[in-house]
Design an enzyme around this catalytic site. Structure first.
Site, PDB file in Angstrom:
ATOM      1  NE  ARG A 304      -4.298  -0.158   1.585  1.00 55.37           N
ATOM      2  CZ  ARG A 304      -5.301   0.060   0.737  1.00 55.37           C
ATOM      3  NH1 ARG A 304      -5.461   1.236   0.148  1.00 55.37           N
ATOM      4  NH2 ARG A 304      -6.169  -0.891   0.484  1.00 55.37           N
ATOM      5  CD  GLU A 706      -7.442   1.848   6.027  1.00 58.27           C
ATOM      6  OE1 GLU A 706      -7.996   1.349   5.046  1.00 58.27           O
ATOM      7  OE2 GLU A 706      -6.340   1.488   6.447  1.00 58.27           O
TER       8      GLU A 706
END
Ligand code: LUZ
Ligand code: MOS
Length: 767
Positions: A304, A706
């Site tokens: 990520r 997030e």
């Protein structure tokens, strides 16, 4: 809809792990952990501890009936250390006693003799020694080596980024007991019940069906219980299995802070090249991820970081590499943002660096480089329905940015001892687990004979409101009141093979699975109504708990409809399965279409720095956020506020300090500071971007967990901008967190730091 848990939470009636009534004879456990950061066990003497009245058993690796292995992605982590010790607090044994107090007394009686080895906590140092947890990975687009020649400006530097303690209010904990026929039931404070089930099955040497995991709710997790709950759950499961007794563990705060991994600290080298008109032509970065002593989720977090290393920007030539460095810290793990924030901080540092040198505000570079529809992310996904520019432009206009800038300039003119700094922080966050197979979920929906509905999914309620959203989905598809619907605990025997509730996907994945199940049920009920009432199926509708025919309300209520369907032996249960469509990724090429969609947003942060003391206060944070079509604004705005403050804490005051032997020094709330009511911005304003909504989100909403964490990065750059107004020829380093101490030092620093020196070496030269 109000959060279904709000009354329970406020009255204290909501049941968390530690509220579950325990069986008679339940034993309590604490962990005996490594007293050194790195070494080898020469001898352990448990005899005194064992003799203490009330101590039942001390469980070690020797008691393991299966494999001594809890590594989820890479099998490199023992449940209990056998000989080698790799981090301070690494579990060596589980002391089981009549109560936790006795277990703790026993712990002090254990004698351990250790040969100590050198401790490495710095990722660059580990890299130099060749200590990597697993192979490094790179993303590339265009040809960066050639692109430098086309650049008018090239800047190189270093960014250092600190870790972060999760500080969930409820610490790690688990309760396990034997069931019939050699099975074990585990209650665990986990985001991943299947991870707990699988790990316990492996360590106990049982098939997964012998392990049942049940989760009511968590008192916060933030990623800290995506993987790291499994170890503690497995310890008590093992104890329950070998002792045939119920065993419970609840970590106290210092143990939790010492023993569990955190957000990964990173150190990064960057090189950015711009054209004369400020287009970013090339970007190269190497990031050193501080992985800790075992892999845990680091491979996925590395991934990520790569995906988000260009944040909101289209850069035709990139080369990004991440090394996961093995250090003597507890294995670092998932934490809201999952590696993206560190990648984003690095490119925002590179942009701020360029802005310094070109003597312009950073947003002048940001705003002309936003990725646009049809352009390619460096991982091959073609941008679609991009809202970067829209949130940026709306933030500037709806908050009158021109006045904000002017007021700050006026303020700075008038004050010599106080300076105001302003920053703009763009966010672009990809939604989906980066590992495509994880993007699936199931929902088991029962309609009971009285018309009420019970739903089980794989989603874990951890305060984020996912249960409320699932009820809203079912209510909207079934067209019944939300009071008719209940979400059950999350249990591996009702919904199996679940992905953890993580990656901001909980509501999307489990919501869609619920939608699919409810769609099947409502069609069955329509069919049943048509048959009973002798209507044609396409004449029938069910709205607001009544049967309609050709748009006309009939007298047939939902309850009667359900009752008659049951009597006709129509199945009132359905299992929905959802797999996110369209996504794929080819790791051999590092290209594909990994994300269902992206979430966008822009934050404007204003801070005032006290240039005598080095302290600061955030005046305002103003955000335009892309919620898609929010299905629950109260929950979603709360998520943005919470994430913002958590991100600001990471960037400003939360500082992990380690002793030279690898022991965490900041292991309590007196030494590890998180934002309190005095540290939060005096004003937070959030506006929703007006959009058509997300095609693949649930009920056209977008995931919210997030992405807004990244707004907090704006705090760092706002402080930095204020410092530069006071210390006008100084260029502060890109070293987060920007604590008050660092601010004070930077306000009076004489010589600009060498932008190419990482923190570890800078500290060395100071010594
Ligand atoms: N967990 C995970 C995550 O296993 N894969 C992911 O992509 C992810 N992203 C964010 C947070 N947790
Ligand atoms: Mo998370 S970092 O989505 O568990």
């Amino acid at each position: 809809m109000k959060n279904v848990d709000s009354i329970g939470h406020v009255t204290g009636k909501s049941v968390y792990l530690d509220d579950i009534p325990v069986q008679k004879g339940t034993l309590h456990a604490i962990v005996f952990g490594s007293p050194v950061g790195h070494g080898k066990i020469k001898n352990i003497d448990y005899s005194e501890a064992q003799k203490l009245p009330g101590v039942t058993k001390i469980i070690t690796f020797k008691d393991i009936t299966g494999e001594n292995q809890i590594g989820g992605i890479i099998q490199d982590e023992p449940l209990f250390a056998e000989e080698e010790l790799h981090f301070y607090g690494q579990p060596i044994a589980l002391i089981v006693a009549k109560d936790a107090f006795t277990a703790r007394k026993a712990k002090a009686l254990i004698k351990i003799d250790v040969e100590e080895y050198e401790v490495v906590t710095d990722p660059r140092e580990a890299f130099k020694r060749g200590d990597l947890l697993f192979p490094s990975r790179s993303f590339q687009m265009g040809i960066v080596e050639e692109a430098w020649r086309a650049c008018e400006y090239i800047f190189e530097g270093v960014a250092d980024i600190g870790g972060q303690e999760h500080l969930y209010i409820e610490t790690q904990g688990s309760y396990a007991y034997p069931m019939d026929n050699g099975s074990i039931k585990i209650h665990s404070s986990t985001q991943g019940p299947t991870a707990v089930q699988k790990t316990a099955a492996r360590v106990l040497g049982l098939p997964m069906h012998r392990i049942e995991v049940d989760v009511a709710r968590l008192g916060g997790a933030f990623g800290g219980k995506e993987d790291q709950a499994s170890g503690f759950a497995t310890m008590v499961a093992l104890a329950a299995y070998v002792m045939e007794k119920p065993v419970k563990i609840t970590l106290d705060r210092p143990d939790d802070m010492q023993m569990t991994g955190k957000r990964h600290p990173y150190s990064a080298d960057y090189k950015i090249g711009l054209s004369k008109d400020l287009k970013i032509v090339a970007y190269q970065t190497t990031l050193y991820q501080n992985g800790g002593a075992a892999s845990d989720l680091s491979p996925a977090i590395m991934e990520r970081t790569l995906f988000h290393s260009t944040n909101s920007y289209y850069i035709p030539n990139t080369h990004v590499t991440v090394h996961s460095c093995k250090t003597n810290l507890p294995p670092n793990t998932a934490f809201r943002g999952f590696g993206a924030p560190q990648g984003v901080f690095t490119i925002e540092s590179a942009i701020a660096h360029a802005a310094d040198e070109l003597n312009i505000p950073a947003y002048k570079i940001q705003e002309i480089n936003f990725i646009q529809d049809g352009q390619e992310f460096q991982y091959g996904q073609i941008a679609k329905n991009v809202n970067n520019k829209a949130t940026h432009e709306q933030a500037l206009s709806r908050y009158d940015f021109a006045s904000i800038e002017k007021e700050a300039a006026d303020y700075n003119q008038k004050h010599i001892d106080k300076k105001r700094g302003v920053s703009i922080m763009p966010v672009c966050f990809g939604i989906s687990f980066t590992k495509t197979p994880m993007n699936q979920a199931r929902s088991l929906v029962h309609i009971y004979q009285d018309g009420s509905v019970g739903i089980s999914t794989g989603a874990i309620e951890m305060g984020q409101g996912v249960n409320t959203k699932i009820i809203q989905v079912a209510a909207s598809v079934l067209s019944i009141g939300t009071d008719k619907i209940k979400v059950e605990s999350t249990n591996t025997t009702r919904v199996a093979n679940t992905s953890p509730t993580a990656a901001s996907t909980g509501a999307d994945l489990n919501g869609h699975a619920t939608r699919l199940a409810c769609e099947v049920l409502i069609n069955r009920l329509k069919q049943s109504a048509a048959e009973s009432l002798n209507y044609k199926i396409d004449e029938v509708d069910i709205k607001n708990e009544y049967v309609y025919r050709n748009g006309e309300k009939t007298g047939v209520h939902w309850n009667e409809l359900v009752e008659s369907a049951f009597l006709k032996r129509v199945c009132l249960t359905e299992n929905g399965h959802y797999a996110t469509p369209k996504i794929h990724f080819d790791k051999t090429k590092e290209k594909g279409h990994p994300f269902a969609y992206h979430v966008y947003g822009t934050a404007i942060t204003q801070v005032t720095v006290d240039c005598i003391r080095g302290t600061y206060a955030f005046d305002k944070v103003q955000i335009v956020h892309d919620f898609g079509k929010s299905m629950n604004p109260t929950i979603d705005f709360g998520q943005v506020e919470g994430a913002l403050v958590q991100g600001m804490g990471w960037m400003t005051m939360e500082e992990l300090a380690f002793h030279p032997n690898g022991k965490l020094a900041s292991d309590s709330l007196s030494t590890y500071k998180i934002p309190d009511i005095y540290a939060v911005p005096k004003s937070v304003d959030i506006k929703a971007l007006e959009t058509e909504g997300a095609e693949l989100g649930i009920l056209k909403s977008k995931a919210v967990g997030e992405p807004p964490f990244l707004y907090g990065i704006g705090a760092f750059f706002a402080i930095r901008n204020a410092v530069k107004k006071f210390n006008r020829f100084y260029k502060p380093a890109f070293r987060a967190p920007y604590t008050h101490e660092k601010t004070l030092m930077d306000l009076y620093a004489k010589k600009s730091h060498n932008a190419t020196t990482p923190q570890s070496e800078a500290t060395e030269s100071v010594k």
